[in-house]
Enzyme design. Structure first.
Site, PDB file in Angstrom:
ATOM      1  N   ASP A   1      -1.813  -1.324  -9.507  1.00  0.00           N
ATOM      2  CA  ASP A   1      -2.058  -2.734  -9.225  1.00  0.00           C
ATOM      3  C   ASP A   1      -2.197  -3.447 -10.563  1.00  0.00           C
ATOM      4  O   ASP A   1      -2.999  -3.027 -11.411  1.00  0.00           O
ATOM      5  CB  ASP A   1      -3.358  -2.906  -8.428  1.00  0.00           C
ATOM      6  CG  ASP A   1      -3.118  -2.815  -6.932  1.00  0.00           C
ATOM      7  OD1 ASP A   1      -1.961  -2.874  -6.504  1.00  0.00           O
ATOM      8  OD2 ASP A   1      -4.101  -2.704  -6.190  1.00  0.00           O
TER       9      ASP A   1
ATOM     10  N   GLU B   1       0.831  -1.208   0.000  1.00  0.00           N
ATOM     11  CA  GLU B   1       0.000   0.000   0.000  1.00  0.00           C
ATOM     12  C   GLU B   1       0.872   1.268   0.000  1.00  0.00           C
ATOM     13  O   GLU B   1       0.436   2.326   0.440  1.00  0.00           O
ATOM     14  CB  GLU B   1      -0.986   0.015   1.180  1.00  0.00           C
ATOM     15  CG  GLU B   1      -1.712  -1.295   1.446  1.00  0.00           C
ATOM     16  CD  GLU B   1      -2.543  -1.801   0.274  1.00  0.00           C
ATOM     17  OE1 GLU B   1      -2.651  -1.078  -0.726  1.00  0.00           O
ATOM     18  OE2 GLU B   1      -3.075  -2.929   0.367  1.00  0.00           O
TER      19      GLU B   1
END
Lengths: 525, 274
Positions: free
Chosen positions: A351, A191
């Site tokens: 991602d 993250e």
């Protein structure tokens, strides 16, 4: 013409470890199957086509240790093939069913063609070895692969048990080296979560560079002179790159980004919810409705009345969006070059699963932008290691605490929905650390039990569970996984402390949560 | 209390505030008095600091008023967490671990998150030691701002059974510590457990503009270096606004001020990934 600046595309491929040997009915295993079908295999095809066409473009790709463990797992490989066969059969039935209706038949044909090709490429070309295919591209210099934390834990949230931060980093690095045969230069911070001081542990593990969200660099101390467009180096010697906010918004935003274009395929409307359950068997077990991946509608707009998907119009939008993206990058580089006295690098981390899975046309878009860049002399592509090698003199600065989550910090992973997990994670980790340090000379069954306890603890620490709880998507599954790993860890600690280890139960756990085969208990020293 | 016209001047206001401190007792004095000292030094002519090493002190003085206001709001804004997992998995984890611990985390530039456990025996010991004085004690979370120039602290009364709390501090780039303890009616505080320190992240670019260059080697070693830097800084990055293909060269917006955090969508929330 020498490029005036570079684009660094960084794809972060990660899925939580989901493997249920006890039953094939767990739908959560399909997260992997969907990502392989829709993202990883199409991405390999793009890499191969770019190489075949001798285009001088490169990517940086992280593969998380949990994803690596699943991609190389025999059981999951076998189950994936069964799933893919069922999808091919469904797409054949769909192609026949829709022949009378051209609105849907074109789409059904598209899926049949894609899935049939995917199956044959998987078996005959990639030999069911997806991770090995990525490794081969790295060995041929087409991509740079790198690793992340063992189970994708948010490292700053483990600050109260720092030995587990080091364990997450070290195991991530070890797993990479074990599989890819070389050290990982980079480390994907799960993250993008960074805290000052983390650089010391990263440097000790041999990490050269990380990627942060924009404010990780723009709020660094001292203030970086190049903003987000050149890496800085931390006091411990780890280089930090920053995400470019413009390209992030263009690709990520569900409201205004490219993937929101009304001509693109709608993700949520799926024949798994539209057709009778019997027709979909065995992809929808019983009456339980679940997506199949076959989706015939386009986004259309903010409406429930979705229109049929038109692949040709979508392809036109891909070309337009790719042109816009590259044109924007060129303009951005041009603007930056007016100020900067070194070639700027625009870092675009995403991602990986965004492309193909969520944004159906995303892989084609990647292919299109890379081909356009190859034909744009003033813009180049770079991997992050190559960028540091080319420009090794960096400004020294300590990046700021930051994540790439909503609001830029920990709000997603630390809120009313999921904060209950942290006291348990802390207490259990602390207990296990103590036990491992007291049992340094353990061999045989106690050593196995402690090793499995460490695996269970690591699995409980993954960021995915807190994220799912926060988003209330599969929150029950996430809660259950967290609790089960914590309980397993606590029970193993009880057993070791009592000197009574149930070997059958231990073996069952080892079979169930089978990852990190090379685990040194000294990792917690 | 003082006369009405004292508030008309700065010095009069300070006198008035001192009177207030005396009148409202020991607890209030503990945190208002240091603030008044700072306010006094700010009011009576300390020069504005510009060197990096002066920035922290300068910032502390500027924040005094905000800090005072924010602190008074804290008790109302703090929220408490109780219990464990949701219903689906309730009862499957221990309610307590028999540990004495307090963990503090900075959730963002403005909020802290704390969780703690105090073994019941520890409370009993403390109450026994307090004797009669211990009657009517309250369990409180004492929040300390940890800084060379600050001894500020304030208390948040805990709800019965609370074992974690979201604490607003409202101040980026500061370091905090908390203690869970008992406060007697007379204002005496006895600590039950102390947390680690946690720092809130900055919410704006650093005012430290010093520049140092280093060469990074393959082995991770760094060496001081001299870079041919023109001295021009890249303005703070912008956020894309022109997302539709326009066919024009000026689609990249001009830079804007980055006083607030970049509001770009987080990877994990723009689309429901994973």
């Amino acid at each position: 013409m020498k490029p005036r600046g570079s684009l660094a595309l960084v794809l972060h491929a990660h899925l939580p470890f989901v493997r249920h040997p006890e039953s094939a009915a767990w739908l959560e295993e399909r997260w992997l199957f969907e990502a392989v079908t829709e993202t990883y295999l199409p991405l390999l095809d793009v890499l191969e086509a770019l190489e075949r066409d001798r285009l001088d473009v490169v990517l940086t790709v992280s593969i998380s240790p949990t994803l690596l463990a699943m991609l190389t797992d025999r059981l999951l490989r076998a189950r994936y093939l069964v799933h893919l066969d069922a999808l091919v059969q469904l797409s054949e039935r769909e192609e026949r069913r829709t022949r009378a209706d051209p609105r849907w038949h074109r789409c059904a044909q598209l899926y049949l063609h894609r899935l049939t090709r995917t199956r044959s490429r998987l078996l005959d070309h990639w030999h069911q070895d997806v991770a090995g295919a990525f490794r081969a591209f790295q060995e041929r210099g087409r991509i740079e692969l790198f690793t992340t934390a063992a189970t994708h834990a948010i490292l700053p949230l483990l600050a109260s048990t720092p030995e587990w931060i080091r364990a997450q980093i070290k195991i991530g690095m070890t797993e990479y080296r074990r599989y890819f045969g070389r050290p990982s230069a980079g480390f994907w911070l799960p993250e993008c979560a960074f805290d000052p001081g983390l650089d010391v542990d990263l440097a000790r593990a041999g990490v050269r560079w990380v990627v942060l969200d924009t404010h990780g660099l723009t709020h660094a101390t001292p203030q970086p002179v190049y903003g987000a467009y050149a890496p800085v180096v931390s006091p411990a010697g780890v280089a930090a790159f920053a995400r470019d906010p413009d390209s992030a918004t263009q690709v990520w935003s569900a409201q205004v980004g490219y993937p929101a274009d009304p001509w693109y395929r709608d993700f949520h409307r799926d024949i798994g919810f539209d057709l009778p359950a019997a027709w979909l068997h065995p992809l929808t077990p019983g009456d339980h409705r679940t997506p199949t991946g076959l989706k015939y509608h386009r986004i259309t707009g903010d409406t429930w009345d979705k229109q049929p998907y038109d692949p040709d119009r979508a392809a036109e939008r891909v070309a337009a969006h790719a042109a816009h993206f590259v044109q924007s990058c060129v303009a951005q580089i041009d603007w930056l070059c007016r100020t900067m006295d070194r070639p700027p690098v625009v870092v675009c981390p995403y991602d990986a699963e965004l492309f193909g899975h969520w944004w159906f046309e995303g892989v084609e878009w990647l292919d299109a932008i890379l081909r356009r860049i190859a034909a744009t002399p003033e813009l180049g592509t770079t991997t992050l290691s190559a960028e540091i090698d080319r420009h090794p003199v960096l400004q020294r600065a300590m990046p700021a605490a930051s994540t790439w989550g909503s609001e830029g910090h920990h709000a997603v992973w630390l809120n009313r929905e999921n904060e209950w997990i942290y006291p348990h994670l802390h207490a259990t980790a602390q207990r296990l650390t103590r036990l491992c340090r007291m049992s340094r000379r353990a061999v045989g069954l106690p050593a196995r039990a402690l090793g499995q306890a460490v695996r269970e603890m690591l699995l409980a620490q993954g960021s995915d569970w807190a994220f799912m709880m926060a988003r209330r998507t599969t929150a029950d599954y996430a809660s259950r996984r967290t609790v089960e790993h914590l309980r397993a860890c606590q029970q193993l600690c009880d057993a070791v402390e009592a000197g009574v280890i149930d070997e059958i139960a231990l073996a069952a756990l080892e079979e169930h949560d089978a990852l990190f085969p090379v685990l040194d208990l000294g990792v917690l020293d | 209390m003082g006369s009405t016209n004292r508030a008309g001047t700065v010095s009069g206001a300070l006198e008035l505030a001192r009177d207030l401190v005396e009148a409202t007792g020991r607890r209030l004095q503990e945190y208002v008095a240091p603030l008044l000292e700072r306010l006094h030094s700010l009011t009576y002519g300390r020069a504005a600091a510009t060197r990096p090493e002066d920035l922290a002190r300068d910032r502390a003085a500027q924040d005094t008023e905000v800090a005072q206001r924010g602190r008074l709001d804290v008790a109302e804004q703090t929220t408490f967490g109780h219990g464990g997992p949701p219903a689906a998995v309730e009862g499957e984890l221990p309610l307590a671990y028999g540990q004495s611990r307090a963990v503090l985390v900075a959730r963002d530039p403005w909020w802290l998150f704390a969780h703690w456990e105090v073994p019941p025996v520890r409370r009993v010991e403390v109450l026994r030691a307090l004797g009669v004085e211990g009657e009517g004690t309250r369990e409180v979370l004492r929040v300390y701002e940890v800084a060379a120039d600050s001894s500020a602290s304030w208390d948040v009364d805990l709800e019965p059974g609370a074992e974690r709390a979201d604490v607003p501090v409202g101040r980026p780039d500061r370091t905090y510590r908390v203690e869970v303890g008992l406060r007697t009616p007379a204002g005496r505080f006895v600590c039950l457990v102390t947390s680690n320190q946690a720092s809130t992240p900055p919410a704006a670019p650093s005012r430290d503009t010093t520049v140092q260059w280093v060469a990074v080697g393959h082995d991770g070693r760094t060496e001081d270096s001299v870079a041919a830097w023109s001295g021009r800084r890249v303005p703070a990055p912008s956020t894309a606004t022109a997302l539709e293909p326009t066919g024009q060269k000026d689609v990249v917006p001009s830079p804007r001020s980055s006083e607030s955090l970049p509001a770009g969508p987080g990877a994990s929330d723009a689309l429901p990934l994973r």
